[in-house]
Design a protein around this motif. Structure first.
Motif: not given
Length: 96
Positions: A1-13, A46-53, A81-85
């Motif tokens: 299996m192949q995996e990759a991660t990223t983080r999208f910085a936003t107050e709207n996670g 895809g695995f998603l996890e939201a937090d305050a940041d 979806f996040a085009f305003r950012e």
């Protein structure tokens, strides 16, 4: 299996996690519990996890080609979806 991660910085996670899960639930199997979501595409998961940041995203697929497809579909929809950012492409890191 192949995996990759990223983080999208936003107050709207949480908002984007919910939006992605609701959108994809019309087409694929989706599981969402609180601040976590799982998107089960034919090309990978895809695995998603939201937090305050922001929104942490991890994708897993059986091979490089499917991994690229999974990253692309999640990233394309999130950025739409996040085009305003006014953010650029996500910076993915391979794991493992």
């Amino acid at each position: 299996m192949q995996e990759a991660t990223t983080r999208f910085a936003t107050e709207n996670g949480q908002k984007y996690l919910t939006q992605l899960c609701k959108h994809f639930a019309h087409k694929i199997d989706v599981a969402q519990t609180g601040d976590r979501g799982e998107l089960m595409f034919s090309c990978g998961t895809g695995f998603l996890e939201a937090d305050a940041d922001g929104l942490h995203i991890r994708v897993r697929s059986p091979d490089d080609a499917n991994l690229a497809d999974t990253k692309s579909v999640v990233e394309d929809h999130l950025l739409r979806f996040a085009f305003r950012e006014n953010t650029g492409p996500l910076q993915w890191q391979a794991t493992g």
